[in-house]
Enzyme design. Structure first.
Site, short mmCIF file in Angstrom:
data_model
loop_
_atom_site.label_atom_id
_atom_site.label_comp_id
_atom_site.label_asym_id
_atom_site.label_seq_id
_atom_site.Cartn_x
_atom_site.Cartn_y
_atom_site.Cartn_z
N GLU A 180 0.84 -1.20 0.00
CA GLU A 180 0.00 0.00 0.00
C GLU A 180 0.88 1.25 0.00
OE1 GLU A 180 -2.71 -0.02 3.32
OE2 GLU A 180 -3.77 1.77 2.62
N ASN B 267 -12.38 -1.21 -0.70
CA ASN B 267 -11.66 -1.83 0.43
C ASN B 267 -12.31 -1.40 1.74
OD1 ASN B 267 -9.12 -2.90 1.91
ND2 ASN B 267 -9.25 -0.77 2.59
N GLU B 268 -12.52 -2.34 2.62
CA GLU B 268 -13.07 -2.06 3.96
C GLU B 268 -14.16 -1.00 3.88
OE1 GLU B 268 -9.99 -1.58 6.99
OE2 GLU B 268 -9.38 -3.66 6.70
N TYR C 211 -6.41 -9.31 11.35
CA TYR C 211 -5.04 -9.11 11.82
C TYR C 211 -4.83 -9.80 13.16
CZ TYR C 211 -4.15 -5.68 8.17
OH TYR C 211 -3.94 -5.07 6.95
N GLU D 129 -6.04 -9.21 3.51
CA GLU D 129 -5.21 -8.55 4.52
C GLU D 129 -5.13 -9.47 5.73
OE1 GLU D 129 -5.84 -4.40 5.41
OE2 GLU D 129 -6.42 -3.97 3.34
O1 AHR Z 1 -2.83 -2.69 6.22
C1 AHR Z 1 -3.11 -1.51 6.90
C2 AHR Z 1 -4.58 -1.14 6.84
O2 AHR Z 1 -5.34 -2.08 7.52
C3 AHR Z 1 -5.21 -1.11 5.48
O3 AHR Z 1 -4.99 0.08 4.80
C4 AHR Z 1 -6.66 -1.27 5.80
O4 AHR Z 1 -7.38 -1.86 4.76
C5 AHR Z 1 -6.67 -2.08 7.07
O5 AHR Z 1 -7.47 -1.52 8.03
#
Ligand code: AHR
Length: 495
Positions: free
Chosen positions: A26, A173-174, A240, A297
């Site tokens: 990114e 995205n998101e 994550y 992600e």
């Molecule tokens: O990877 C960092 C961020 O995490 C990304 O930009 C976003 O899509 C997610 O919240």
């Protein structure tokens, strides 16, 4: 009790899509600028602006697919700002990540050139949050249309005659968060509308990926599948691994007690539950599993390295990250019938990176080495595995001590990947390989391990953690007997 694994070498399951080993880069911190792009005039050796050391290291990973330009950045990116002579490109503020100037020097042409150099498939994420349908539609026309058209002509004026091949395109995205704070019903309608104009030109066929859920937002998956599954090829999921809390303290990347080692691996294992539950919802609408679950992600997210810009998400990478990567791959393999792609966040200098740079210096992280060791599973056939493992216990909680998966490659070679999560104890494992004669088989292996939980590579000691030959394996005729040291990732080859 000894740990037991049975691998049914004659029960072949699905193909492990190599795209599970995909990446994400990114416009964030020093991910693109400095990490990849230094510009043609840089003293750092480069090819057309892309740094040579990073390029060479990434080539060795055989990256199958690379997602760009975001992330949250994607929904404020206007692609037309990033084409044409670089000196004329618009300078903007990267409001999401550190409030720094984005000079747009790395745009569509530079990204596509990088993909060509790496021989990787581009996966472009379009802007739904703050972009128009026309803008998205014209981007696809610019990149993939072969004939005479305003966008194709413009591409030629900017130096690229032939259209590029573009397979993967994300529609936002998101969109539940930084991509517009939408409700799933609203996004599902927008997805239907935007994707209509993501055209297939000539023989270029686009695999369309809808913006999916955050972690355990199963309602998002339900609404998207119910209202739009026929118009998508993939639906994403973001998760994550964060030992602490997202807003109040995620935990340090290098300075952590046993309990944080344990909770980090426990949270990595949670990916299995998430995939299982999201897949179950997808099965309702798509029992044939045509729509891929795209985990575009994933990875560790710790507190930023002290002294760095907190908006740059720069963190060190230890043997703990290596275990997190190995755990994820074994999980992705087990769900290979639904998980068609995954993209680690993020390739360089951001979150769980493969590579860290400091000016002209570069190092490979433990995570890099896991990606390199697991290359043998790319597009291999998943084998049926049954296992029972001892408990890895800490403070009244427990996890399985080991995770495992196995595949057979095109030459018939079997690869077995094993992770010992335990930070203190070795793991003794019997691996029974059924359906093949092990007695005359050649067995070799590689290991990534360390004697400290926070072991990592620095610019002064870049090879502190690196793979070595693994010899703690005995072929006992009918089975393999393996001893994994604590905190280790091992890949065995049986041929
Ligand atoms: O990877 C960092 C961020 O995490 C990304 O930009 C976003 O899509 C997610 O919240």
């Amino acid at each position: 009790m000894k740990n037991q694994v049975v691998i049914n070498a004659d029960i072949e399951k699905t193909t492990i899509n190599k795209n599970i080993y995909g990446h994400f880069a990114e416009h964030l911190g020093r991910g693109i600028y400095e990490g990849i792009w230094v510009g043609e005039d840089s003293p750092i050796p480069n090819t057309n602006g892309i740094r040579n050391d990073v390029l060479e290291a990434l080539k060795k990973l055989n990256i199958p697919v690379l997602r760009w330009p975001g992330g949250c950045f994607a929904d404020e990116y206007h692609w037309k700002d990033g084409i044409g002579p670089r000196e004329n490109r618009k300078r903007m503020i990267n409001t999401h990540w550190g409030g720094v100037i984005e000079n747009n020097h790395f745009g569509t042409h530079e990204f596509m050139m990088l993909c060509e150099m790496l021989e990787t498939e581009p996966y472009i994420c379009g802007n739904v949050g703050s972009g128009t349908v026309q803008e998205m539609s014209e981007w696809v026309e610019y990149m993939t249309f072969d004939g005479e058209s305003p966008m194709a002509n413009w591409r030629r004026e900017n130096g690229r005659d032939e259209p590029w091949r573009l397979t993967y395109f994300g529609v936002g995205n998101e969109n539940w968060g930084c991509g517009g704070n939408m409700r799933p019903e609203y996004y599902a309608d927008l997805y239907r509308r935007y994707q209509t104009y993501v055209r297939n030109y000539g023989d270029n066929r686009i695999y369309k990926i809808a913006g999916g859920a955050n972690v355990d937002d199963y309602n998002w998956t339900e609404v998207l599948m119910k209202n739009a599954h026929r118009m998508m090829d993939g639906l994403s999921l973001h998760y994550y691994t964060i030992p602490g809390e997202f807003w109040t303290g995620k935990g340090s990347a290098t300075d952590f007690p046993d309990s944080e080692w344990f909770i980090t691996l426990k949270k990595a294992l949670h990916m299995n539950t998430l995939i299982t539950k999201h897949s179950t919802i997808m099965d309702k609408y798509d029992p044939e599993k045509r729509v891929g679950l795209i985990i575009d992600e994933w990875g560790t997210w710790f507190d930023p390295e002290p002294g760095t810009n907190p908006g740059f998400l720069y963190q060190q990478n230890t043997i703990r990250d290596a275990l997190v990567a190995g755990i994820h791959f074994n999980i992705f393999h087990a769900h290979a019938d639904r998980v068609q792609m995954a993209n680690i966040a993020q390739t360089i200098n951001v979150l769980q990176a493969m590579i860290l740079t400091e000016g002209e210096k570069m190092l490979l992280t433990p995570t890099y080495h896991v990606f390199e060791m697991f290359k043998v599973h790319h597009d291999a056939t998943l084998l049926s595995v049954e296992s029972s493992f001892e408990k890895y216990e800490l403070d009244g909680d427990d996890l399985p001590q080991v995770t495992v998966s196995a595949s057979k490659d095109a030459d018939g070679k079997i690869h077995i990947s094993l992770c010992n999560l335990d930070h203190q104890n070795q793991s003794d494992i019997d691996i029974d390989l059924r359906g093949m004669d092990v007695s005359s088989a050649n067995v070799s292996g590689r290991i990534l391990t360390a004697d400290k939980m926070d072991a990592h590579n620095t610019f002064e000691r870049p090879e502190n953690v690196k793979p070595a030959e693994f010899t703690n394996v005995n072929n006992e005729g009918h089975s393999l007997s393996v001893t994994l040291p604590p905190m280790s990732v091992v890949v065995l080859a049986v041929e």
